[in-house]
Design an enzyme around this catalytic site. Sequence first.
Site, short mmCIF file in Angstrom:
data_model
loop_
_atom_site.label_atom_id
_atom_site.label_comp_id
_atom_site.label_asym_id
_atom_site.label_seq_id
_atom_site.Cartn_x
_atom_site.Cartn_y
_atom_site.Cartn_z
N TYR A 60 10.37 5.37 14.56
CA TYR A 60 9.59 4.19 14.96
C TYR A 60 8.14 4.27 14.48
CZ TYR A 60 13.57 3.55 18.10
OH TYR A 60 14.84 3.41 18.62
N LYS A 88 14.07 10.90 19.31
CA LYS A 88 15.31 11.00 18.53
C LYS A 88 15.09 11.70 17.20
CE LYS A 88 16.26 6.56 20.59
NZ LYS A 88 15.12 5.66 20.47
N HIS A 148 19.69 10.40 16.22
CA HIS A 148 19.47 8.95 16.14
C HIS A 148 20.67 8.22 15.50
CE1 HIS A 148 15.92 5.90 15.87
NE2 HIS A 148 17.04 5.30 16.18
P1 NDP Z 1 15.32 -5.64 23.18
O1 NDP Z 1 16.73 -6.04 23.34
O2 NDP Z 1 14.70 -4.78 24.20
O3 NDP Z 1 14.48 -6.97 23.00
C1 NDP Z 1 13.11 -6.94 22.72
C2 NDP Z 1 12.66 -8.36 22.41
O4 NDP Z 1 12.74 -9.17 23.58
C3 NDP Z 1 11.23 -8.41 21.95
O5 NDP Z 1 11.13 -9.41 20.96
C4 NDP Z 1 10.46 -8.80 23.20
O6 NDP Z 1 9.31 -9.51 22.86
C5 NDP Z 1 11.45 -9.68 23.92
N1 NDP Z 1 11.37 -9.60 25.39
C6 NDP Z 1 11.16 -8.51 26.16
N2 NDP Z 1 11.23 -8.82 27.46
C7 NDP Z 1 11.49 -10.15 27.53
C8 NDP Z 1 11.67 -11.06 28.60
N3 NDP Z 1 11.62 -10.66 29.87
N4 NDP Z 1 11.89 -12.38 28.29
C9 NDP Z 1 11.94 -12.79 27.01
N5 NDP Z 1 11.79 -11.97 25.95
C10 NDP Z 1 11.56 -10.66 26.21
O7 NDP Z 1 15.16 -5.02 21.72
P2 NDP Z 1 15.12 -3.61 21.01
O8 NDP Z 1 16.04 -3.71 19.84
O9 NDP Z 1 13.73 -3.22 20.79
O10 NDP Z 1 15.82 -2.58 22.02
C11 NDP Z 1 15.11 -1.94 23.05
C12 NDP Z 1 14.85 -0.47 22.72
O11 NDP Z 1 16.05 0.24 22.52
C13 NDP Z 1 14.07 -0.23 21.43
O12 NDP Z 1 12.73 -0.64 21.52
C14 NDP Z 1 14.33 1.22 21.22
O13 NDP Z 1 13.49 1.98 22.07
C15 NDP Z 1 15.80 1.33 21.61
N6 NDP Z 1 16.71 1.19 20.45
C16 NDP Z 1 17.43 2.30 20.06
C17 NDP Z 1 18.25 2.24 18.96
C18 NDP Z 1 19.01 3.45 18.52
O14 NDP Z 1 19.51 3.46 17.39
N7 NDP Z 1 19.13 4.46 19.35
C19 NDP Z 1 18.42 1.01 18.19
C20 NDP Z 1 17.67 -0.11 18.70
C21 NDP Z 1 16.86 0.00 19.81
P3 NDP Z 1 7.84 -9.12 23.45
O15 NDP Z 1 7.54 -7.75 22.98
O16 NDP Z 1 6.97 -10.15 22.86
O17 NDP Z 1 7.97 -9.23 24.94
C1 1BO Z 2 17.20 2.03 12.56
C2 1BO Z 2 16.47 2.27 13.83
C3 1BO Z 2 16.96 1.38 14.90
C4 1BO Z 2 16.12 1.52 16.11
O1 1BO Z 2 16.44 2.66 16.82
#
Ligand code: NDP
Ligand code: 1BO
Length: 349
Positions: A60, A88, A148
């Site tokens: 990240y 990760k 990861h």
């Molecule tokens: P999320 O599903 O958490 O969604 C995030 C989005 O939703 C952002 O655009 C945010 O905007 C918006 N949001 C947050 N809260 C609200 C709300 N209450 N109402 C409306 N919109 C909202 O996305 P991610 O893909 O980021 O997943 C979460 C976390 O999971 C990641 O940040 C990461 O830490 C982890 N992850 C791990 C992965 C892996 O491979 N292990 C892969 C993907 C994610 P805003 O910031 O403007 O609020």
């Molecule tokens: C490819 C990275 C996705 C977020 O964990």
Amino acid sequence: MAHATFTSEGQNMESFRLLSGHKIPAVGLGTWRSGSQAAHAVVTAIVEGGYRHIDTAWEYGDQREVGQGIKRAMHAGLERRDLFVTSKLWYTLILRKMINLSSPLMNVLVGTCLNKRCTELSPERVRPALQNTLKELQLEYLDLYLIHWPIRLREGASKPPKAGDVLDFDMEGVWREMENLSKDSLVRNIGVCNFTVTKLNKLLGFAELIPAVCQMEMHPGWRNDRILEFCKKNEIHVTAYSPLGSQEGGRDLIHDQTVDRIAKKLNKTPGQILVKWGLQRGTSVIPKSLNPERIKENIKVFDWVIPEQDFQALNSITDQKRVIDGEDLFVNKTEGPFRSVADLWDHED
Ligand code: NDP
Ligand code: 1BO
């Protein structure tokens, strides 16, 4: 077995117990694509929102900012032991045997490496990767260190990968090194992300330490029931990532009709419904937000429940599809070894 713990009020599901005996707080702050704003988000989450669980990753590029946020929260009175920090293992930056760590040349090489996105997931690079992560986060240990992706890329691999960019992954060798990190108390728990049942079965075949956590994409648009059931059966706790349908290019579950209807009925926000859905399935959940109000909103999910009928309606959302399918990172349609998303996920979807 991972199970919910309850607060003194007897009803709040605030953490899950891992096989190791440690507790993982049920809601954590995701930090993917949080960039320079990560520190502020982390402070808001911990100090104002009451979060005790932060999810980050070397990939990240925000571990320094996350670390600064944690430090500021600790200055505000929090103890390290009160926090659960996850990072990760992606790829390692340091070719330790070849390079004097303190030399100016090292800095240049690390810089070059960073630009090239060094990408080999191999046993000898596991410990240096963790050390680098701890340094960036300014921490002595992690609560959870996850693989990861179960895929090894060549140093300097392109996105999407060219021929020869995706290499064999020595799962057993890498896992042994993860186990050693745990034995040396540098990490309290180890686990995986983005594994299939096939890969988990392989891992369980040789693991001395069973993964404490499997972190997978899960939301009502991608329930991913198969891996959830497998993990429950094997006492592996599941953390649901992208619980809101992810970010740009993701699935807009916030405006999904069913989610919206239930949110209005229960006088909650769609974000809270999506987080609560994950908790009621027995998973911890890590929504990302940079918005202070949404950060605080997303964790107000402990003193109410989604009634069974509404829960089942969320379980019945159609068009089940991954958002984070790994295609751009790992699929090469002509050269392989993964020629399709189905290949990547062992044809289990
Ligand atoms: P999320 O599903 O958490 O969604 C995030 C989005 O939703 C952002 O655009 C945010 O905007 C918006 N949001 C947050 N809260 C609200 C709300 N209450 N109402 C409306 N919109 C909202 O996305 P991610 O893909 O980021 O997943 C979460 C976390 O999971 C990641 O940040 C990461 O830490 C982890 N992850 C791990 C992965 C892996 O491979 N292990 C892969 C993907 C994610 P805003 O910031 O403007 O609020
Ligand atoms: C490819 C990275 C996705 C977020 O964990």
